[in-house]
Design an enzyme around this catalytic site. Structure first.
Site, PDB file in Angstrom:
ATOM      1  N   VAL A 197      11.371   3.996   3.091  1.00  0.00           N
ATOM      2  CA  VAL A 197      10.959   4.810   4.233  1.00  0.00           C
ATOM      3  C   VAL A 197       9.723   4.261   4.943  1.00  0.00           C
ATOM      4  O   VAL A 197       8.988   4.996   5.571  1.00  0.00           O
ATOM      5  CB  VAL A 197      10.696   6.277   3.809  1.00  0.00           C
TER       6      VAL A 197
ATOM      7  N   GLU B  36       9.463   2.417   7.603  1.00  0.00           N
ATOM      8  CA  GLU B  36       9.511   2.290   9.058  1.00  0.00           C
ATOM      9  C   GLU B  36      10.060   3.499   9.806  1.00  0.00           C
ATOM     10  O   GLU B  36       9.633   3.814  10.912  1.00  0.00           O
ATOM     11  CB  GLU B  36      10.332   1.044   9.438  1.00  0.00           C
TER      12      GLU B  36
ATOM     13  N   THR C 105       4.518   9.577  -2.380  1.00  0.00           N
ATOM     14  CA  THR C 105       4.196   8.388  -1.584  1.00  0.00           C
ATOM     15  C   THR C 105       5.111   8.306  -0.356  1.00  0.00           C
ATOM     16  O   THR C 105       4.702   7.803   0.691  1.00  0.00           O
ATOM     17  CB  THR C 105       4.301   7.103  -2.423  1.00  0.00           C
TER      18      THR C 105
ATOM     19  N   GLY D 119       0.823  -1.204   0.000  1.00  0.00           N
ATOM     20  CA  GLY D 119       0.000   0.000   0.000  1.00  0.00           C
ATOM     21  C   GLY D 119       0.857   1.254   0.000  1.00  0.00           C
ATOM     22  O   GLY D 119       0.359   2.361  -0.146  1.00  0.00           O
TER      23      GLY D 119
END
Lengths: 771, 334
Positions: free
Chosen positions: A726, A728, A657, A488
């Site tokens: 990116v 986490e 995103t 996602g």
């Protein structure tokens, strides 16, 4: 510090596609409801499975009486340990293969180890019939004592385990994770020290999309529609459990309604659905209910962490000790890895991290967004704040003063580290210089008390093996395929950008095919690794495809380049021309028409760094979190009002995103710090707040104003686009920054998450405004 | 969910007649009215309610909101929470009711939920909702699992050794402060029930929550006019900023003159077994000087009889701060 970066090719530096904010290519499918999530699939003859779950958390199944359930309307079968058919255990695999957290196949024996463990499964023509039958199965148990207590460290702060974890080498159940110098001696001989225990509760992932399995068994083959963040691993694990070769299993996950790590490795419901389909010869759908999501599909474990720090009066660390114990299940070892960031964040000559586990009657824990580092940094960065206060040093300055030159855990240079710039940029954007360090001293225009806190963070960067194919077609479109999946976060879009960048085919003409284990094996959607891992493979595949066009241009009748050397030609913007000359150009379509071919196809493969002891650099992402909370002591109301996040995450391939990932992670951090906790009823061992009304997560009204900044330092040592991923890093450090701000506002130091009104009511009188 | 029959009625007498066939109008009723369904259907899905028949009353002419001759308001049983909250007369005369409604649930739920349905809203006690546990409200005689269990959200006032469930409604707290009257029609005709006589304390029979009997249909609620010059408001404290039940809430109607409290009506939410009218707080405050000290004293009086459980002791202080702050806010509006 030494930044040893190779130069990037100019085309990558100046790309009009890479690094450009690009809307998600799968957005229209998702917003119009045509994206096929796992449980959306339907097949003729489909039937439904619903598990019967244990209502004790420790004991033995005495008797299962399914005689009534079996006769209920629409019921095809009720399976128990006696008649499900064989499911095998998964043998240990090499690193990152055959990954599974709950190793016991469902219904393997009659021992109950946690509340909600599957004890039977009913299959019926409709979901309602299956559920009614599952609930009508009568199970009697012999109960034994259970333990779901969240106290993992004893009052004396010694690590305890109620059963020695099997993987540990010493009898105490505690292992050393990383060590340098003489921590005990340094702690004893330095006069400014800090010693405290920080606790985080069990957290349940709770993606909106429920876990689901739809198994289609036909002619000895299993086609499994799964909610999987790792379709290739899922195929291999299910093949092992079902006792068939991997080529008899295909796993499909076209879209994920997120997973947060909970969908990385297969859970028992998947094997259960496959076994039911195998028995009945019909497609079987099993959707895990929300309450079961709290029991048998993993969680972030409860963790106690003791942090001991020592520093010189000037603010140089002399010792860091980080001892943590996380709970794990009766059956399986799970190490949360809370020391992930501890060894590398600060320069310190004496450092020790130890890990322990405590067995509890709970389902097996698993990775949850930023496993290890996220709870670890809550503890470490809270403790650093507390020590800074004792030293009377500004917390930003304290961190800047302890910046390491190399990775002190292994002596390797950092590939790309800009933590100091994260801290200084964040401080500037936040307005940190206006901070009055006195507790409760700052007010906003409405007279509410403000608390300002901050934390540093990091997250390991990594790439794994990956493979992809790229096809260039005569109609001017391209297709790229890899056995990865999009959780996602935007993988579909980023892959299209990579292909477009390399070939000149516009993004909207790139078809991206993901989420199928029969495709060339791609990376997992976890660890923030997918982007970094896919980059080299997709670029190589695309480049090879363009070379195939060049070759065709030199060989095809009617081509102006016939007879030229392939090396003399150049592929630019989806066309062929002579290197360095204006001359004729031929589009890919033209070349393929002359070649009477429909398309060219090429594969790219790349090797990962995972587990490579010879890696030259230490790869990490870094960040700084600055938080403002608003405090109304007269009604004990505290809200997170503003967050400034600065991320050093390599090159952002798609800033749109990427920003969305960070914003979502910050909101999750608000939930972690202020709201989320899975509560076990200690009398039964059941997660009692097992629904989204009682397990509260942040809602829109809880979202602070979030300001995200990316430092643009590509990490070309990691991959050719300099990207690190990116998924986490945005969550790391948020909870500590919030609790540090809470202390600044209220004078209450919360060392057990989440921060509750109960804690805040204890705010000292002098921090309370007069009503 | 158990199979059930859904019937539609087109007149109030038909509705009364159909529900009169039920053995009870309380927990476990085999025949139930359904309007918005935002609460009942949830409980049917998890087998906490298992009616064999639902009577759809959405077609009955009970959705109106109109002024009454005395300057009060009549709110139909089927008026949606959103429609009530945004109604001009409600916003003008009873801001406390509008604010209470808008602080509850979500827009989508408020668009469906009705005035009468909200009056009958069930507790959020986790043990009431989980049929694996004993619960005297759900299954009389099966014990109260919340005592000694997960009871952080549950009640401090009006509880018994059989039940410590809290009433979760925001609307009902406002209606309690406003001295609403519940109008019921039944097999014996019409009757008007003052709201402080409508809800039953759990005592030894927590399964009985209201005075409703088989065949009783709530037709409307009336509100008397608030005293001229009085200010009303609702304050809700909770863990997250929205879409969450109250840990403590307060509904206030306050009139002051000459720096003194002339009249005050106080109700508390989130802390009572029923929506909690605090005559103790009102007595403590009436005639007193408007001051933070007196507001705090009223809050102390309101919580005087609080009986905390293992996890909800903090709500005693929280409810006090909530009430004192709400009184201060109401006083500041004058």
């Amino acid at each position: 510090m030494a930044q040893q970066q190779e130069q990037a090719p100019e085309r990558i530096q100046n790309s009009k596609i890479i690094g450009v904010a690009t809307p998600r290519i799968d957005g229209p499918q998702k917003t119009t409801g045509t994206a096929m999530y796992t449980s959306d699939h339907h097949f003729p003859g489909l039937v439904y499975a619903w598990p019967t779950t244990a209502t004790v958390s420790s004991g033995t199944v005495q008797k299962i009486d399914a005689s009534f359930a079996e006769k209920m309307p629409g019921v095809l079968a009720v399976y128990t340990h006696e008649n499900l058919g064989r499911l095998y255990r998964v043998p240990p695999g090499p690193m990152l293969t055959l990954m599974i957290d709950e190793t016991r196949p469902p219904l393997e024996d009659t021992t109950i180890r946690y509340y909600g463990q599957y004890v039977a499964v009913a299959v019926a023509e409709t979901m309602e019939q299956a559920r009614a039958a599952a609930e009508a199965v009568k199970v009697t148990y012999t109960k034994s004592a259970h333990n779901t207590a969240d106290q993992l460290l004893t009052a004396s702060r010694e690590l305890t385990t109620n059963e020695s974890p099997k993987t540990d080498e010493n009898a105490s159940g505690v292992k050393e994770v990383t060590k340098r110098g003489d921590t005990a001696n340094a702690l004893a001989s330095t006069h400014t020290t800090h010693d405290a225990v920080y606790s985080t509760p069990t957290e349940t992932h709770n993606p909106i999309e429920l876990h689901a399995s739809l198994a289609v068994y036909k002619d000895g083959r299993f086609t499994l529609y799964e909610t999987s963040q790792a379709v290739v691993n899922h195929r291999d694990v299910l093949a092992a459990m079902l006792g068939v070769p991997p080529d008899k299993v295909q796993v499909i996950t076209r879209f994920l309604g997120s997973g947060f790590g909970g969908k990385l490795w297969p859970w028992p419901h998947s094997a259960l659905a496959s076994a039911c389909s195998r028995n009945l010869g019909r497609p079987v759908k099993l959707v895990v209910s929300r309450s079961m999501m709290f029991e048998s599909v993993g969680h972030r474990p409860a963790i106690d962490q003791r942090i001991q720090l020592a520093a010189t009066p000037e603010g140089k660390f002399t010792a860091i000790q980080h001892d943590y114990v996380n709970h794990t299940s009766i059956q399986d070892d799970y190490d949360e890895g809370c020391g992930e960031a501890t060894g590398i964040l600060y320069s310190c000559p004496n450092l020790l991290v130890t890990a322990g586990m405590a067995r509890r009657n709970v389902g097996t824990p698993t990775s949850m967004r930023g496993p290890g580092a996220v709870p670890g940094l809550y503890a470490l960065e809270s403790a650093v704040d507390e020590l800074a206060i004792k030293l009377k040093i500004d917390p930003v300055q304290f961190r800047l003063m302890n910046e390491p030159q190399v990775d002190e855990t292994n002596g390797k240079p950092f590939s790309s580290r800009h933590l100091k710039e994260c801290l200084t940029t964040g401080a500037e954007k936040f307005g940190w210089e206006k901070r009055n360090a006195a507790v409760g001293s700052m007010k906003n225009a409405s007279g509410q008390t403000l608390g300002w806190g901050m934390a540093a963070c990091s997250w390991g960067a990594m790439k794994t093996d990956a493979e992809a194919t790229v096809e260039l077609r005569a109609d001017g479109t391209a297709r790229v395929a890899t056995g990865a999946q999009d959780i996602g976060g935007g993988t579909y879009t980023v892959i299209a950008q990579m292909v477009s960048h390399e070939t000149g085919v516009p993004v909207e003409k790139v078809e991206v095919v993901l989420g199928d284990s029969s495709l060339p094996p791609g990376p997992i959607s976890g660890g923030s690794w997918a982007t970094a891992s896919l980059t080299p493979a997709v670029l190589e595949a695309a480049r090879s495809a363009t070379q195939a066009i060049l070759l065709a241009a030199t060989k095809s009748d009617g081509s102006p380049f016939k007879g030229k050397k392939q090396d003399d030609l150049e592929f630019v913007n989806n066309s062929v021309h002579l290197k360095g000359q204006a001359g004729p150009t031929l589009s890919t379509s033209d070349v393929l028409k002359l070649a009477k071919a429909q398309s060219v196809n090429a594969t790219g493969k790349s090797r990962g760094l995972f587990g490579d002891p010879h890696a030259k650099y230490s790869f990490h992402s870094y960040g700084a979190q600055f938080v403002e909370v608003t405090w109304e002591p007269e009604i004990a109301r505290l809200r997170v009002s503003r967050v400034v996040t600065v991320i050093d995450g390599g090159r952002m391939l798609n800033p749109r995103t990427a920003q969305n990932q960070i914003e979502g992670a910050v909101v999750m951090g608000v939930g972690m710090a202020m709201l989320e906790a899975t509560e076990y009823d200690q009398r039964t061992g059941q997660p009692i707040n097992n629904n989204l009304a009682d397990y509260i997560v942040a809602v829109a009204a809880d979202c602070p104003h979030i300001d995200v900044t990316f430092l643009d330092y590509p990490d070309f040592n990691l991959n050719p686009l300099g990207a690190r991923g990116v998924g986490e890093i945005g969550l790391a450090g948020v909870a500590a920054a919030i609790t540090n701000a809470v202390y600044h506002a209220t004078g209450v130091r919360v060392r057990r998450l989440p921060v509750r009104i109960e804690d805040l009511l204890a705010a000292p009188e002098h921090t309370r405004a007069i009503a | 969910m158990q199979p059930f029959e859904l019937i539609t009625v087109s007149s109030i007498p038909d509705a009364v007649k159909a529900q009169a066939a039920s053995s009870t109008a309380q927990q476990g009723a085999p025949v139930r009215f359904i309007a918005g369904g935002t609460n009942l259907v949830d409980y049917m899905k998890i087998n906490v309610e298992t009616p064999r028949q639902l009577i759809d009353i959405n077609g009955l002419p009970l959705a109106g909101i109109e002024s009454t001759p005395d300057g009060g308001l009549k709110i139909g049983a089927l008026a949606r929470n959103s429609d009530v909250a945004h109604h001009e007369l409600v916003k003008e005369r009873y801001p406390v009711l509008s604010q209470a409604l808008l602080s509850g649930a979500s827009t989508q739920l408020r668009n469906m939920a009705t005035t009468a349905g909200n009056l009958l809203q069930k507790t959020r006690c986790v043990y009431y909702r989980d049929t694996a546990y004993g619960c005297n409200k759900r299954q009389p005689g099966s014990g109260c699992s919340a005592i000694g269990g997960h009871n952080r959200m549950l009640a401090l006032l009006g509880t018994s050794d059989k039940c410590i469930a809290s009433n979760p409604s925001d609307q009902n707290v406002a209606l309690m402060a406003l001295d609403a009257t519940i109008h019921v029609t039944g097999i014996k005709g019409d009757r008007a029930v003052p709201i402080d006589k409508f809800f039953l304390l759990p005592g030894q029979t927590p399964e009985r929550e209201t005075v409703l009997e088989p065949g009783d249909l709530i037709t409307h609620v009336t509100l008397p006019p608030v005293p001229s010059g009085a200010k009303s408001l609702y304050l809700k404290l909770r863990d997250r900023a929205s879409y969450e039940f109250a840990l403590a809430s307060a509904a206030i109607v306050l009139k002051q003159s000459g720096g003194r409290v002339e009249s005050v009506q106080v109700a508390l939410g989130g802390i009572g077994a029923v929506p909690w009218r605090s005559h103790e707080a009102e007595r403590a405050l009436t005639g007193k000087v408007v001051s933070a000290v007196n507001f705090r004293a009223a809050a102390e009086a309101a919580l005087h009889g609080a009986r905390p459980q293992s996890q909800n002791g903090f709500k005693v202080e929280l409810a006090k701060r909530c009430l004192a702050h709400a009184l201060a806010q109401a006083a500041a509006q004058a």
